[in-house]
Design an enzyme around this catalytic site. Structure first.
Site, PDB file in Angstrom:
ATOM      1  N   ARG A  43      -7.800  18.765   5.445  1.00 29.03           N
ATOM      2  CA  ARG A  43      -7.642  18.614   6.741  1.00 29.03           C
ATOM      3  C   ARG A  43      -8.371  18.408   7.808  1.00 29.03           C
ATOM      4  NH1 ARG A  43      -5.399  22.911   4.503  1.00 29.03           N
ATOM      5  NH2 ARG A  43      -3.589  24.672   4.744  1.00 29.03           N
ATOM      6  N   ASP A 334      -7.487  32.466  -4.038  1.00 28.79           N
ATOM      7  CA  ASP A 334      -7.810  32.019  -4.809  1.00 28.79           C
ATOM      8  C   ASP A 334      -9.472  32.845  -5.409  1.00 28.79           C
ATOM      9  OD1 ASP A 334      -6.435  29.702  -4.499  1.00 28.79           O
ATOM     10  OD2 ASP A 334      -7.450  28.500  -2.888  1.00 28.79           O
ATOM     11  N   LYS A 361      -0.594  28.550  -9.986  1.00 26.64           N
ATOM     12  CA  LYS A 361      -1.681  27.811  -8.850  1.00 26.64           C
ATOM     13  C   LYS A 361      -1.933  26.658 -10.075  1.00 26.64           C
ATOM     14  CE  LYS A 361      -2.367  30.171  -5.180  1.00 26.64           C
ATOM     15  NZ  LYS A 361      -1.231  29.007  -4.146  1.00 26.64           N
ATOM     16  N   ARG A 407     -11.223  26.743 -11.114  1.00 30.62           N
ATOM     17  CA  ARG A 407     -11.903  27.664 -11.050  1.00 30.62           C
ATOM     18  C   ARG A 407     -11.773  28.192 -12.012  1.00 30.62           C
ATOM     19  NH1 ARG A 407     -11.909  27.353  -5.512  1.00 30.62           N
ATOM     20  NH2 ARG A 407     -10.486  26.849  -4.685  1.00 30.62           N
TER      21      ARG A 407
HETATM   22  C1  S3P Z   1      -4.503  26.031   0.272  1.00 29.52           C
HETATM   23  C2  S3P Z   1      -3.837  27.045   0.547  1.00 29.52           C
HETATM   24  C3  S3P Z   1      -3.794  27.992  -1.171  1.00 29.52           C
HETATM   25  C4  S3P Z   1      -4.662  27.603  -1.736  1.00 29.52           C
HETATM   26  C5  S3P Z   1      -5.063  26.871  -1.689  1.00 29.52           C
HETATM   27  C6  S3P Z   1      -5.785  25.685  -0.593  1.00 29.52           C
HETATM   28  C7  S3P Z   1      -5.273  25.179   1.947  1.00 29.52           C
HETATM   29  O1  S3P Z   1      -2.376  27.879  -1.476  1.00 29.52           O
HETATM   30  O2  S3P Z   1      -4.695  28.308  -2.999  1.00 29.52           O
HETATM   31  O3  S3P Z   1      -6.222  26.509  -3.017  1.00 29.52           O
HETATM   32  O4  S3P Z   1      -5.461  24.716   2.015  1.00 29.52           O
HETATM   33  O5  S3P Z   1      -3.887  25.478   2.638  1.00 29.52           O
HETATM   34  P1  S3P Z   1      -0.848  28.532  -0.930  1.00 29.52           P
HETATM   35  O6  S3P Z   1      -0.502  27.878   0.235  1.00 29.52           O
HETATM   36  O7  S3P Z   1       0.377  28.265  -2.096  1.00 29.52           O
HETATM   37  O8  S3P Z   1      -1.105  29.435  -1.271  1.00 29.52           O
END
Ligand code: S3P
Length: 447
Positions: A43, A334, A361, A407
């Site tokens: 981000r 995660d 995932k 992971r």
């Molecule tokens: C993330 C959101 C999650 C997570 C991923 C990172 C993010 O996924 O599992 O590793 O940075 O917004 P989902 O939004 O699909 O749950």
């Protein structure tokens, strides 16, 4: 104290991680510095790229995933200095100014890169973008972001109705109120990024709260964003410019989870994990481990650049089974692979449910954990939306597969510490997606 032999063997572009744990006497001791938070790193790069002026990022994760994000935004005109943990400088190009890239954007293994970026691409009128990723990403569902973006008026073409490669013709979008069927920060953030570039108020309502790093960072960069915790809704009003900021990235609680579980299951261990982000939307792992009776304490809690941070101390102790499901799932989504490892060493049967998301995932994490831990002797029954893990089985070293999932690699390595004999994890190079120093940290703790 006996040491555990941890070695890496490179075979062309693949690595085998070999862990030979002593029959008894291994204990893990020490302080660990974990890498920067993956979600916040993505981000910071993205908002920096579309802000006015300069963004300085300290503590960026140097994993493969943020590298994919940086490469994509460089291709669209943002200037991003060489990535390092001290200080990355991003010179933003301003809202609505992403350039049409001369080639395909490649998000690599990163779902966050492709899904968040889609919101921006779809809202850049008259520009054409193509996006792809590695074989894992090309098999993951993109319709969860394509559908809401299409409701906003986006033009997107996908393989097989919802898979990358994707083609996007940017449009002036219209604002919507989207009721997301899944608690996903990627979906929420994609729509908010599209809304940023769209006239009017765009709202996303979630069925359960997912991580809120986007909301926090949007506000810090000057976006017009409000949240309603009662209805789990976030609203962004488009058109506000973002201004470059200094972002200090906390350590990734998802990466800390490997050491928290390692410290809890390996006899006589005591580990302090430093500078861990403890944003309440991410601390489900701490709640779950505390439910299991783990000896975990938070020390020196503080706030760093809008995110709560602490050091976490874990000591070995007896674990008991627990039940994990419902609204807790998005807060530890995660960490389920490493929680499955904790459950293998707990007394009783642990139930993980409402976690079907794990099947889409980086790998099908329910199937892969059941199969790979099963090879080591764990007793795991797979359900469509979860796992039933009967603790107390004796694990023996085995040849296991990472299935190209970071992971999974790291979770199997921690399980191997408590197994007798030698475990070989094939495809261990996957750890570099989120934790490039994982093996060297393991080696130093297991001395
Ligand atoms: C993330 C959101 C999650 C997570 C991923 C990172 C993010 O996924 O599992 O590793 O940075 O917004 P989902 O939004 O699909 O749950």
């Amino acid at each position: 104290m006996s040491s555990c032999v941890v070695s890496l063997h490179c075979l062309e572009d693949r690595e085998d991680l070999v862990i030979n744990s002593p029959r008894s006497g291994l204990s893990l001791q020490g302080r660990v510095k974990i890498p920067g938070d993956k979600s916040i790193s993505h981000r910071a790069l993205m908002l920096g790229a579309i802000a006015q002026g300069e963004t300085i990022i300290q503590g960026l994760l140097l994993g493969e995933d943020p590298r994919s994000t940086a490469a994509c935004f460089r291709q669209m005109g943002a200037s991003i200095s060489e990535l390092n943990t001290q200080e990355v400088r991003v010179t933003g190009i301003g809202l609505g100014n992403l350039q049409e890239p001369p080639d395909v954007l490649n998000a690599g293994n990163s779902g966050t890169t492709i899904r968040l970026m889609m919101g921006l691409l779809a809202s850049h009128p008259d520009r054409f973008f193509t996006v792809t990723g590695d074989s894992s990403l090309r098999s993951r569902p993109m319709s969860r972001v394509i559908k809401p973006l299409q409701q906003m008026g986006a033009s997107i073409w996908a393989r097989n109705g919802g898979l990358a490669p994707l083609a996007i013709r940017g449009q002036a979008l219209k604002s919507i109120h989207y009721h997301s069927p899944i608690a996903s920060a990627q979906v929420k953030s994609c729509i908010l990024l599209a809304g940023l570039n769209t006239e009017g108020a765009t709202t996303v309502t979630e069925p359960a709260l997912s991580r809120d790093h986007s909301e926090r960072m949007f506000k810090a960069f000057g976006a017009n964003l409000t949240t309603d915790p009662e209805t789990l809704s976030v609203t962004i009003t488009g058109g506000n410019r973002l201004y470059g900021q200094t972002v200090i990235v906390p350590g990734d609680i998802s990466s800390s989870a490997f050491w928290l579980v390692a410290g809890a299951i390996v006899p006589d261990s005591e580990i302090i994990v430093e500078n861990v982000g403890i944003n309440p939307t991410r601390t489900g792992i701490l709640d779950a481990l505390q439910m299991m009776g783990a000896d975990i304490t938070l020390e020196n809690p503080r706030e760093v650049a809008g995110e709560p941070v602490a050091d976490i101390r874990v000591r070995h102790g007896k674990l008991q089974s627990c039940e994990i499901g419902g609204d807790l799932i998005p807060r530890l989504i995660d960490e389920i692979p490493i929680l499955a490892v904790a459950a293998v060493f707990a007394e009783g049967t642990t139930i993980i449910k409402d976690a079907a998301e794990l099947r889409v995932k980086e790998s099908d994490r329910l199937a892969v954990m059941a199969t790979q831990l099963g090879k080591m002797g764990a007793k795991i029954v797979e359900h469509p939306d979860g796992l039933e893990i009967t603790g107390g089985a004796h694990l023996s070293g085995a040849e296991v597969e990472s299935c190209h999932d970071h992971r999974i690699t790291m979770s199997l390595a921690i399980a191997a510490l408590n197994a007798t004999g030698t475990t070989t994890i094939h495809g261990a190079e996957a750890a570099a997606i989120s934790y490039p120093d994982f093996v060297s940290t393991l080696q130093s703790l297991a001395q």
